[in-house]
Design a protein around this motif. Structure first.
Motif, PDB file in Angstrom:
ATOM      1  N   SER A 762      -8.591 -11.935  -9.732  1.00  0.00           N
ATOM      2  CA  SER A 762      -9.002 -10.591 -10.153  1.00  0.00           C
ATOM      3  C   SER A 762      -7.817  -9.704 -10.516  1.00  0.00           C
ATOM      4  CB  SER A 762      -9.812  -9.919  -9.040  1.00  0.00           C
ATOM      5  OG  SER A 762      -9.007  -9.762  -7.866  1.00  0.00           O
ATOM      6  N   ASN A 763      -6.667  -9.898  -9.867  1.00  0.00           N
ATOM      7  CA  ASN A 763      -5.494  -9.045 -10.116  1.00  0.00           C
ATOM      8  C   ASN A 763      -4.238  -9.916 -10.022  1.00  0.00           C
ATOM      9  OD1 ASN A 763      -3.522  -7.080 -10.276  1.00  0.00           O
ATOM     10  ND2 ASN A 763      -4.593  -5.645  -8.931  1.00  0.00           N
ATOM     11  N   PRO A 764      -4.002 -10.752 -11.033  1.00  0.00           N
ATOM     12  CA  PRO A 764      -2.921 -11.738 -10.935  1.00  0.00           C
ATOM     13  C   PRO A 764      -1.535 -11.117 -10.776  1.00  0.00           C
ATOM     14  CG  PRO A 764      -3.827 -11.653 -13.172  1.00  0.00           C
ATOM     15  CD  PRO A 764      -4.750 -10.871 -12.298  1.00  0.00           C
ATOM     16  N   GLU A 765      -1.276  -9.963 -11.377  1.00  0.00           N
ATOM     17  CA  GLU A 765       0.050  -9.359 -11.246  1.00  0.00           C
ATOM     18  C   GLU A 765       0.300  -8.918  -9.805  1.00  0.00           C
ATOM     19  OE1 GLU A 765       0.893  -6.317 -14.102  1.00  0.00           O
ATOM     20  OE2 GLU A 765       0.553  -7.626 -15.835  1.00  0.00           O
ATOM     21  N   ARG A 766      -0.678  -8.293  -9.191  1.00  0.00           N
ATOM     22  CA  ARG A 766      -0.508  -7.859  -7.801  1.00  0.00           C
ATOM     23  C   ARG A 766      -0.334  -9.060  -6.874  1.00  0.00           C
ATOM     24  NH1 ARG A 766      -0.872  -3.596  -4.454  1.00  0.00           N
ATOM     25  NH2 ARG A 766      -1.757  -3.920  -2.369  1.00  0.00           N
ATOM     26  N   ALA A 767      -1.127 -10.106  -7.080  1.00  0.00           N
ATOM     27  CA  ALA A 767      -1.008 -11.308  -6.247  1.00  0.00           C
ATOM     28  C   ALA A 767       0.369 -11.949  -6.423  1.00  0.00           C
ATOM     29  CB  ALA A 767      -2.106 -12.304  -6.605  1.00  0.00           C
ATOM     30  N   PHE A 768       0.871 -11.991  -7.643  1.00  0.00           N
ATOM     31  CA  PHE A 768       2.203 -12.533  -7.934  1.00  0.00           C
ATOM     32  C   PHE A 768       3.264 -11.734  -7.176  1.00  0.00           C
ATOM     33  CE2 PHE A 768       6.135 -12.691 -10.335  1.00  0.00           C
ATOM     34  CZ  PHE A 768       6.250 -14.016 -10.754  1.00  0.00           C
ATOM     35  N   LEU A 769       3.196 -10.409  -7.262  1.00  0.00           N
ATOM     36  CA  LEU A 769       4.216  -9.554  -6.661  1.00  0.00           C
ATOM     37  C   LEU A 769       4.132  -9.544  -5.143  1.00  0.00           C
ATOM     38  CD1 LEU A 769       4.030  -6.647  -9.259  1.00  0.00           C
ATOM     39  CD2 LEU A 769       5.952  -8.213  -8.927  1.00  0.00           C
ATOM     40  N   LYS A 770       2.954  -9.761  -4.592  1.00  0.00           N
ATOM     41  CA  LYS A 770       2.826  -9.845  -3.143  1.00  0.00           C
ATOM     42  C   LYS A 770       3.349 -11.183  -2.613  1.00  0.00           C
ATOM     43  CE  LYS A 770      -1.027  -8.320  -1.214  1.00  0.00           C
ATOM     44  NZ  LYS A 770      -2.459  -8.026  -1.007  1.00  0.00           N
ATOM     45  N   THR A 771       3.524 -12.157  -3.499  1.00  0.00           N
ATOM     46  CA  THR A 771       4.029 -13.464  -3.098  1.00  0.00           C
ATOM     47  C   THR A 771       5.548 -13.512  -3.112  1.00  0.00           C
ATOM     48  OG1 THR A 771       2.042 -14.547  -3.955  1.00  0.00           O
ATOM     49  CG2 THR A 771       3.990 -15.933  -3.642  1.00  0.00           C
ATOM     50  N   ILE A 772       6.160 -12.852  -4.088  1.00  0.00           N
ATOM     51  CA  ILE A 772       7.615 -12.930  -4.227  1.00  0.00           C
ATOM     52  C   ILE A 772       8.281 -11.749  -3.508  1.00  0.00           C
ATOM     53  CG2 ILE A 772       7.436 -14.193  -6.401  1.00  0.00           C
ATOM     54  CD1 ILE A 772       8.280 -11.495  -7.779  1.00  0.00           C
ATOM     55  N   THR A 773       9.543 -11.517  -3.837  1.00  0.00           N
ATOM     56  CA  THR A 773      10.392 -10.521  -3.191  1.00  0.00           C
ATOM     57  C   THR A 773       9.693  -9.179  -3.044  1.00  0.00           C
ATOM     58  OG1 THR A 773      12.109 -11.610  -4.496  1.00  0.00           O
ATOM     59  CG2 THR A 773      12.781  -9.729  -3.155  1.00  0.00           C
ATOM     60  N   SER A 774       9.743  -8.589  -1.845  1.00  0.00           N
ATOM     61  CA  SER A 774       9.089  -7.309  -1.597  1.00  0.00           C
ATOM     62  C   SER A 774       9.795  -6.173  -2.316  1.00  0.00           C
ATOM     63  CB  SER A 774       9.056  -7.008  -0.099  1.00  0.00           C
ATOM     64  OG  SER A 774      10.355  -6.689   0.362  1.00  0.00           O
ATOM     65  N   GLN A 775       9.165  -4.999  -2.297  1.00  0.00           N
ATOM     66  CA  GLN A 775       9.733  -3.859  -3.021  1.00  0.00           C
ATOM     67  C   GLN A 775      11.126  -3.510  -2.510  1.00  0.00           C
ATOM     68  OE1 GLN A 775       7.324  -0.423  -4.199  1.00  0.00           O
ATOM     69  NE2 GLN A 775       8.714   0.866  -3.023  1.00  0.00           N
ATOM     70  N   PHE A 776      11.297  -3.398  -1.195  1.00  0.00           N
ATOM     71  CA  PHE A 776      12.597  -2.966  -0.695  1.00  0.00           C
ATOM     72  C   PHE A 776      13.633  -4.069  -0.754  1.00  0.00           C
ATOM     73  CE2 PHE A 776      10.444   0.778   0.732  1.00  0.00           C
ATOM     74  CZ  PHE A 776      11.419   1.746   0.489  1.00  0.00           C
ATOM     75  N   GLN A 777      13.217  -5.316  -0.622  1.00  0.00           N
ATOM     76  CA  GLN A 777      14.144  -6.407  -0.893  1.00  0.00           C
ATOM     77  C   GLN A 777      14.587  -6.373  -2.345  1.00  0.00           C
ATOM     78  OE1 GLN A 777      11.476  -9.478   0.426  1.00  0.00           O
ATOM     79  NE2 GLN A 777      12.728  -9.951   2.224  1.00  0.00           N
ATOM     80  N   SER A 778      13.673  -6.020  -3.226  1.00  0.00           N
ATOM     81  CA  SER A 778      14.014  -5.916  -4.641  1.00  0.00           C
ATOM     82  C   SER A 778      15.021  -4.802  -4.874  1.00  0.00           C
ATOM     83  CB  SER A 778      12.759  -5.663  -5.479  1.00  0.00           C
ATOM     84  OG  SER A 778      11.852  -6.731  -5.375  1.00  0.00           O
ATOM     85  N   LEU A 779      14.766  -3.644  -4.267  1.00  0.00           N
ATOM     86  CA  LEU A 779      15.684  -2.521  -4.430  1.00  0.00           C
ATOM     87  C   LEU A 779      17.089  -2.890  -3.975  1.00  0.00           C
ATOM     88  CD1 LEU A 779      13.453   0.386  -3.063  1.00  0.00           C
ATOM     89  CD2 LEU A 779      14.043  -0.031  -5.440  1.00  0.00           C
ATOM     90  N   LEU A 780      17.159  -3.496  -2.803  1.00  0.00           N
ATOM     91  CA  LEU A 780      18.459  -3.856  -2.251  1.00  0.00           C
ATOM     92  C   LEU A 780      19.132  -4.945  -3.080  1.00  0.00           C
ATOM     93  CD1 LEU A 780      20.391  -3.320   0.105  1.00  0.00           C
ATOM     94  CD2 LEU A 780      19.183  -5.092   1.383  1.00  0.00           C
ATOM     95  N   GLY A 781      18.361  -5.980  -3.432  1.00  0.00           N
ATOM     96  CA  GLY A 781      18.934  -7.082  -4.198  1.00  0.00           C
ATOM     97  C   GLY A 781      19.386  -6.675  -5.574  1.00  0.00           C
ATOM     98  N   VAL A 782      18.587  -5.865  -6.264  1.00  0.00           N
ATOM     99  CA  VAL A 782      18.950  -5.433  -7.612  1.00  0.00           C
ATOM    100  C   VAL A 782      20.175  -4.530  -7.573  1.00  0.00           C
ATOM    101  CG1 VAL A 782      18.192  -4.066  -9.586  1.00  0.00           C
ATOM    102  CG2 VAL A 782      16.654  -5.745  -8.568  1.00  0.00           C
ATOM    103  N   ALA A 783      20.223  -3.631  -6.584  1.00  0.00           N
ATOM    104  CA  ALA A 783      21.401  -2.769  -6.473  1.00  0.00           C
ATOM    105  C   ALA A 783      22.659  -3.589  -6.227  1.00  0.00           C
ATOM    106  CB  ALA A 783      21.201  -1.760  -5.343  1.00  0.00           C
TER     107      ALA A 783
END
Length: 877
Positions: A762-783
């Motif tokens: 029903s919501n493939p993008e949300r399911a994809f993003l909930k499977t991979i790197t979390s929001q704050f891990q993303s913030l830290l990793g990208v920075a």
């Protein structure tokens, strides 16, 4: 005949001393370029004031020239010293607040009968240190101009137990060093080695070795314990620079750590970033507050936000994202230094982390999702050093079956032949058309431990077909877990094949994400950290301990070690330590460095040569008609191109030509390599100590011939410059958009019949993003990768030197100029290839040209930042 040749080459470099009938004193003008500490550190008002006061009461910086011709019998035949001369106008000389050079004059009285000066002693009686760049003597009688390239911090004299000596830019093998300079040369090396004990201070100039025993903090609890890497069969590792800090209370084998935000870690002072670069580094590092911010957020807000869709991720680059909630912000402000938090918040309190747009989504926001781009990045992305030609089917494992059971791939012919346009597997193998990205064997031994943490991931194998248009088409992805009864019973595996639409397409996107997680972690820990940063540090240490600054190989290699020890020390302090940023953002978490130790067991120095690597991975075959001695198999197909390999082989060949010319000038015969005591001590120490866990390996060059010396130096320069550039500076362009290069997966592949699987439908993008790197891990990793992907504004690139007077010998300088011209020609060919639309892997669906191995020798603007191109001389970030 050979003996006579060696006698001529290694004979005394000066005429026999002439009897001095009378003293003929002449005046020699000198020019000194330096930077004062109180200019570089604007907050050190005390140093500025005290130095000015001291200068008013007497001359505070003295230099004494040392004869390269006459020895003083009363001083062990060391070169005779001239009369001390003093720096003029310290107080009145204006110095720039932007940390530029200040120029001072000095006047020497010199006895002409003492011949040419070959060195000088400098004494600093000021309150603070200064950075001595160059000393130039004008009109030395009978010799003209003499240059001394110093580039060193000179601390107050009371900090040293010896005299600071600097040599002229003349190059000498040990055997032809002028006798009056020989003891100075030997004593300087002794000073740099230290005595192997005690805590080292900032003014110490000691290069010494230690194990990686500074990653854990056992006194903080079991959660922060980490094994010592290096010095054991179980956990081998290259050596790092010694600091001499005290051991921890709980574990005497572990070294105590500095507080997290204390970046004043000992490395020899001349190995530290200059102040301009360090200021830039800290400014960008403020954006990545590191584990402090993450741990505070974790403890204050138990439900950090998730990205709901890809548009929410794009807000990182278009307008930032909000922190979890206002209450959390207020608590963070109480517990994190305001200066750090203010930078993180970007001064608006609402949307931190408005980041530069990564190249991979600059032109097209969805092209990264295509199978073509997924395959292309294995040849021209941030980790193009793993893919290899598949030579057997199904893919086999090299893991010991007695310990790991049957690890053979479960991918079957019917999985892949349905997407091969009628081509049978055997025919594809025979025609070199099947390739594999294999992260199975590297990860499986640690996968059970890794998945006991918050990570939930697989060991992956990805098989690809080389198509006639030159692109790689993924055929299947195998995701494997240890057998439920234990890894000794083998594995359980799932195989996924391409699909574009509906639920099957979403599952395929997840399968690619798991493969990308493997590749991202392996890239960061192995391709990048271990195979460039960690393996080069022992070479930096051994070179400074065993090769004099007068030695030709020191002069050849030294530019390729700039800033390496410092960036590695900063990495151990904040990135790869227990609970550090790497463990927070990369899937092996607390097992990251332990896993890299396991993989170091397979490291082979000679395999780091690009031609050898390509042959070993089966993507090339020997071809004596080529300058680099091989032919890329992928080029057998129309418009097929492996950008990393094609550009890299040109760079490799250019380095080899330069190194061969240079070494041939100083070592015209092999026996000179064997009989060079400094060179042999350097190579012995490098193998037996620096990479001591590998000392008994048969593949080390014996260092008995000039060819072995050329091969060794070629590999060192390649790894420190081009290889590092290829695996480092593409991080932000490709991985700055985390969905393209996720670093962690937080749950296993979604199973039919579960609510999570229904959400995938029903919501493939949300399911994809909930499977991979979390929001704050993303913030830290990208920075983090934004910092690591930036060129500094003072970068020195391959084919450049920081001063044209780096050596006084004309032939090596001319060879180096040819090297630079060669690199400029390579630049032109890279640009031409990138503009030719026939080469599909050069730009790809995301329209990002491959420029990571563009040398940038012709760029004179020295503009730093996220350029995505340029080969710095060294592992400097």
């Amino acid at each position: 005949m050979l003996e006579k040749t060696l006698q001529i080459i290694c004979g005394k470099a000066q005429d026999e001393p002439k009897e001095k009938n009378k003293i003929e004193v002449t005046k020699i003008k000198g020019t000194i370029k330096l930077m004062k500490k109180n200019v570089l550190d604007l907050n050190d008002a005390g140093a500025s004031f005290l130095d000015r006061v001291y200068e008013l009461f007497g001359k505070r910086v003295s230099l004494q020239l040392i004869s390269a011709v006459h020895g003083d019998p009363a001083n062990g035949l060391k070169g005779e010293l001239g009369k001390a001369a003093f720096l003029e106008n310290w107080v009145s000389t204006l110095t720039s607040v932007s940390a530029k050079d200040a120029t001072f004059n000095i006047l020497f009285e010199w006895d002409e009968s003492m011949g040419v000066p070959g060195a000088f002693i400098i004494k600093n009686f000021h309150h603070s240190q200064f950075y001595l760049k160059t000393v130039t003597l004008e009109d030395v009688p009978g010799h003209g101009q003499i240059h001394f390239i110093c580039n060193s911090w000179v601390y107050p004299q009371h900090r040293y137990k010896y005299n600071r000596v600097f040599f002229a830019n003349k190059t000498y093998l040990p055997c032809n060093t002028p006798e009056p300079l020989r003891l100075y040369r030997e004593e300087e090396l002794i000073n740099l080695r230290g005595n192997g004990s005690g805590k080292l201070n900032e003014w110490d100039r000691v290069y010494d070795y230690a194990y990686y025993n500074d990653l854990g903090s056992p006194d903080k609890g079991k959660e922060y314990e980490r094994p010592v890497l290096g010095g054991s069969e179980k956990f081998p590792y290259p050596r790092r620079g010694r600091t001499g800090r005290a051991p921890t209370k709980k574990d005497p084998n572990s070294e105590s750590r500095l507080p997290l935000l204390n970046l004043d870690i000992y490395v020899p002072r001349d190995e530290r970033f200059n102040n301009v670069k360090f200021s830039d580094f800290l400014a960008y590092a403020f954006k990545s507050i590191g584990q402090v911010l993450v741990s505070e957020i974790s403890s204050l807000d138990t439900s950090p936000n998730e990205f709901n869709d890809f548009q929410a991720v794009l807000k990182l680059y278009e307008g930032g994202v909000k922190l979890p909630n206002g209450q959390t912000l207020n608590k963070l402000r109480e517990r994190i230094p305001w200066e750090m938090l203010k930078e993180f918040l970007r001064n608006d309190g609402e949307r931190p982390f408005k980041l530069p747009m990564p190249d991979v989504i600059r032109e097209d926001k969805s092209a990264w999702r295509t199978d073509e781009e997924f395959g292309r990045e294995m040849l021209a992305g941030v980790n193009p050093v793993i893919i290899r030609r598949l030579q057997e089917f199904p893919p086999a494992s090299k893991l010991d079956p007695e310990e790991y059971g049957n690890q053979t791939s479960t991918i079957k012919r019917e999985h892949i032949e349905k997407n091969m346009n009628g081509l049978p597997v055997d025919e594809a193998l025979e025609n070199n058309k099947l390739f594999i990205l294999d992260h199975h064997d590297a990860l499986m031994p640690y996968l059970q431990d890794i998945n006991s943490t918050t990570t939930k991931t697989y060991a992956s194998r990805t098989i690809l077909l080389l198509q006639n248009n030159g692109t790689l088409k993924p055929l299947a992805i195998e995701l494997s877990l240890p057998h439920p009864q234990g890894v000794k019973y083998g594995v359980t595996s799932q195989v996924f094949t391409p699909a574009e639409h509906r639920l099957e397409g979403s599952v395929w996107q997840l399968a690619k994400a798991y493969a990308a997680v493997n590749d991202s972690g392996y890239h960061q820990l192995i391709s990048h950290w271990l195979n460039t940063h960690a393996v080069i540090e022992p070479f930096v240490i051994a070179t400074n301990r065993q090769l004099s600054v007068l030695h030709p190989i020191y002069k050849l290699l030294h530019p390729h070690f700039r800033d390496t020890m410092h960036i590695n020390a900063l990495g151990r302090q904040t990135l790869i330590n227990a609970g550090g940023v790497m463990e927070m953002t990369v899937f092996p978490t607390k097992f990251s460095m332990e896993m890299s130790s396991f993989i170091y067991k397979n490291w082979v120095f000679t395999d780091q040569a690009l031609p050898t690597d390509l042959l070993k991975r089966g993507v090339a075959v020997p071809d004596s008609s080529q300058p680099h001695g091989l032919k890329l198999l992928i080029e057998d197909y129309p418009y097929a191109d492996y950008p990393y390999a094609v550009d890299g082989l040109e760079i490799w060949s250019a380095i080899k030509s330069w190194v061969t010319e240079y070494c041939s000038f100083y070592y015209p015969v092999d026996d000179m390599v064997k009989s060079d005591p400094e060179l042999q001590s350097w190579w012995t120490e490098l193998r037996d100590v620096g990479h001591g866990d590998k000392k008994d390996e048969p593949w080390w060059p014996k260092m008995q011939t000039r060819d072995e010396l050329v091969q060794t130096c070629n590999i060192i320069i390649w790894v420190a410059s081009a290889l590092h550039a290829a695996v480092n500076f593409g991080q932000y362009p490709y991985a700055g958009y985390l969905p393209n290069r996720p670093t962690i997966s937080r749950r296993f592949m979604l199973e039919p019949g579960t609510p999570e699987y229904a959400e995938l439908a029903s919501n493939p993008e949300r399911a994809f993003l909930k499977t991979i790197t979390s929001q704050f891990q993303s913030l830290l990793g990208v920075a983090l990768i934004e910092i690591l992907s930036r060129h500094s504004s003072d970068e020195i690139y391959l084919g450049q030197r920081d001063t044209p007077e780096w050596t006084s010998e004309a032939q090596p300088r001319e060879a180096f100029e040819r090297f630079g011209r060669n690199l400029v020609e390579i630049e032109g060919r890279i640009l031409d290839r990138n503009m030719d639309e026939r080469w599909k892997n050069r730009v790809g669906p995301v329209k990002v040209p491959y420029t990571l191995l563009y040398p940038s020798t012709s760029d004179t603007s020295k503009v730093g930042g996220l350029t995505g191109k340029g080969i710095p001389n060294s592992v400097s970030i």
